[in-house]
Design an enzyme around this catalytic site. Structure first.
Site, mmCIF file in Angstrom:
data_model
loop_
_atom_site.group_PDB
_atom_site.id
_atom_site.type_symbol
_atom_site.label_atom_id
_atom_site.label_comp_id
_atom_site.label_asym_id
_atom_site.label_seq_id
_atom_site.Cartn_x
_atom_site.Cartn_y
_atom_site.Cartn_z
ATOM 1 N N CYS A 106 0.558 -21.251 -42.597
ATOM 2 C CA CYS A 106 -0.543 -21.845 -43.365
ATOM 3 C C CYS A 106 -1.873 -21.826 -42.617
ATOM 4 C CB CYS A 106 -0.186 -23.273 -43.749
ATOM 5 S SG CYS A 106 1.417 -23.390 -44.563
ATOM 6 N N HIS A 158 -6.956 -29.860 -43.624
ATOM 7 C CA HIS A 158 -5.796 -29.097 -44.097
ATOM 8 C C HIS A 158 -5.209 -29.824 -45.307
ATOM 9 C CE1 HIS A 158 -2.729 -26.090 -43.841
ATOM 10 N NE2 HIS A 158 -1.758 -26.959 -43.618
ATOM 11 N N GLU A 198 -2.745 -35.506 -39.371
ATOM 12 C CA GLU A 198 -4.098 -34.954 -39.321
ATOM 13 C C GLU A 198 -5.127 -36.082 -39.240
ATOM 14 O OE1 GLU A 198 -6.913 -31.529 -41.404
ATOM 15 O OE2 GLU A 198 -5.186 -32.306 -42.534
ATOM 16 N N LYS A 208 -7.198 -28.619 -51.446
ATOM 17 C CA LYS A 208 -5.854 -28.465 -52.019
ATOM 18 C C LYS A 208 -5.591 -29.471 -53.128
ATOM 19 C CE LYS A 208 -3.831 -26.551 -47.761
ATOM 20 N NZ LYS A 208 -5.021 -26.627 -46.894
ATOM 21 N N HIS A 242 -1.750 -25.474 -52.424
ATOM 22 C CA HIS A 242 -1.695 -24.877 -51.088
ATOM 23 C C HIS A 242 -1.531 -23.373 -51.210
ATOM 24 C CE1 HIS A 242 -1.215 -24.239 -46.971
ATOM 25 N NE2 HIS A 242 -0.305 -25.140 -46.659
ATOM 26 N N PHE A 247 3.172 -24.059 -40.059
ATOM 27 C CA PHE A 247 4.534 -24.206 -39.559
ATOM 28 C C PHE A 247 4.668 -23.428 -38.249
ATOM 29 C CE2 PHE A 247 6.923 -24.927 -43.851
ATOM 30 C CZ PHE A 247 6.421 -26.214 -43.900
#
Length: 411
Positions: free
Chosen positions: A162, A301, A312, A333, A338, A397
């Site tokens: 991502c 994010h 975050e 998002k 996403h 990830f």
């Protein structure tokens, strides 16, 4: 170091094809969510996605060329052509070996893999499409863009889940800084709304199972339940400042900082204290040579998963301290889902538009604060605000963290 500016942008998103349509939809808080139409979701827990609507590949490229591309490549070519045209590049006036490409995809084509597996099972390996491999592999986005536009410089395919789009732009920035190219088309692309993609992320319990489009993607909200899979592409033209000025290009913004770190912690969860993400942001700010307090806005994010949004937020507090409470933080998002490998690139474009227009879009759907998530996530409606610096974060990830710092252009 050579200064690097943005001279073109292109986007294919669930709320609009083309940067202006996308940006206007963000300002209007338009949601891109709806029932998945690509396959029967009867047996799937997640039934909602953010699909790109009304995309016709032959409108953006030669029909025969499009047939030799999977959807993730088609999205990349369409976005790249928009960015290329806005930048006003003329390859006959350029040294093609000084114009490169850094466009990544987190996954490549799951669809062509699904089809091949079924065919092998039902009809045997000899019936597999001869183009299976070049259709499937993720570097073909960069390859096809380079072929379509005649880019003969460095061609990269960064794959960091991502964080792919953000790293791709960051590595293109470094390439220009260090004199390896004068122009780079950079960004990310993804098209993974298919049975394997949805089943896989569902098995991780990462996807929201909420079917209400207004409640399925709620970044930073107490009722967040996971991310909604989106798709699309974002591509920008990065250019060395003097090269851009010499050819009379319109400069949209300047990229002044790039930070990249690894959590070295867990394959899916960010570091719980936010230290890795905080360091990536810190490195981007240090490179720009500014004080942390000069950054007043972050495009987070913000996936709407429990862990990401909490950790975050911790990262922002860890780096900025009390100043974190004076900042505005939003999640794109909340409207487009996403976009995986394309997310960071589309969010970079969002930051440039926000700086240009002096407008920070809302985090759609945010209504219920969570105990530890107590920052200003821009609830309700967007706000007009002069922005000098925008910080864009991506976390992937594997523990990949990337941050880009964009500045309003000044001579």
């Amino acid at each position: 170091m050579r200064r690097v500016v943005v001279t073109g942008m292109g986007a294919v998103t669930p709320i609009g094809i083309g940067v202006e349509e996308f940006w206007n939809s963000l300002k209007e808080t338009k949601l891109g969510f709806g029932p998945i139409t690509r396959f029967d979701t009867t047996d799937y827990k997640a039934k909602v996605a953010a699909e790109v609507k009304d995309f016709v590949a032959k409108d953006y490229m030669d029909f025969k060329a499009a047939k030799r591309m999977e959807l993730f490549c088609q999205y990349a070519v369409a976005a790249a052509k928009e960015a290329f045209d806005q930048a006003g590049l003329d390859m006959e006036q350029e040294d093609p070996y000084r114009v490169g490409c850094s466009i990544g995809s987190g996954i490549g084509s799951l669809q062509v893999t699904e089809t091949a597996c079924v065919k092998i099972h039902e009809k045997g390996p000899s019936r597999v499409n001869p183009l299976l491999v070049p259709l499937m592999i993720s570097n073909m986005a960069a390859g096809n863009v380079s072929i379509q536009l005649g880019l003969k410089g460095k061609s990269l395919n960064v794959v960091t889940a991502c964080a792919t789009g953000t790293h791709s732009i960051g590595e293109a920035y470094r390439t220009i800084q260090h004199g390896e190219a004068d122009v780079m088309l950079a960004g990310g692309t993804e098209a993974s709304i298919c049975p394997i993609g949805v089943a896989g992320f569902s098995a991780l319990t990462a996807l929201s199972t909420v079917e209400d489009p207004e409640k399925c993607s709620l970044p930073f909200d107490k009722n967040r339940s996971g991310f909604v899979m989106g798709e699309g592409a974002g591509v920008v033209v990065l250019e060395e400042l003097e090269h851009a000025k010499k050819r009379g290009a319109v400069i949209l913004g300047e990229l002044v900082g790039y930070g990249a770190t690894s959590d070295a912690y867990h394959i899916t969860s960010p570091a719980e204290d936010g230290s890795g993400a905080a360091k990536a942001m810190e490195l981007a700010i240090q490179e720009a040579g500014i004080a942390k307090e000069e950054v007043t806005y972050i495009n987070a994010h913000g996936t709407a998963t429990h862990h990401n949004d909490l950790f975050e937020t911790r990262a922002i507090k860890l780096l900025f301290g009390e100043h974190a409470y004076d900042m505005k933080i939003n999640s794109t998002k909340s409207m487009i889902g996403h976009l995986l490998g394309a997310a960071g690139a589309v969010e970079f474009i969002t930051c440039v538009k926000e700086i240009q227009d002096g407008f920070i879009h809302a985090t759609a759907g945010y209504t219920t604060p969570d105990e530890e998530l107590d920052l200003n996530y821009v609830p309700g409606e967007g706000v007009e605000e002069d922005i000098t610096y925008a910080l864009s974060n991506s976390l992937g990830f594997g523990g990949h963290n990337a941050s880009l710092l964009i500045k309003k252009f000044e001579e």
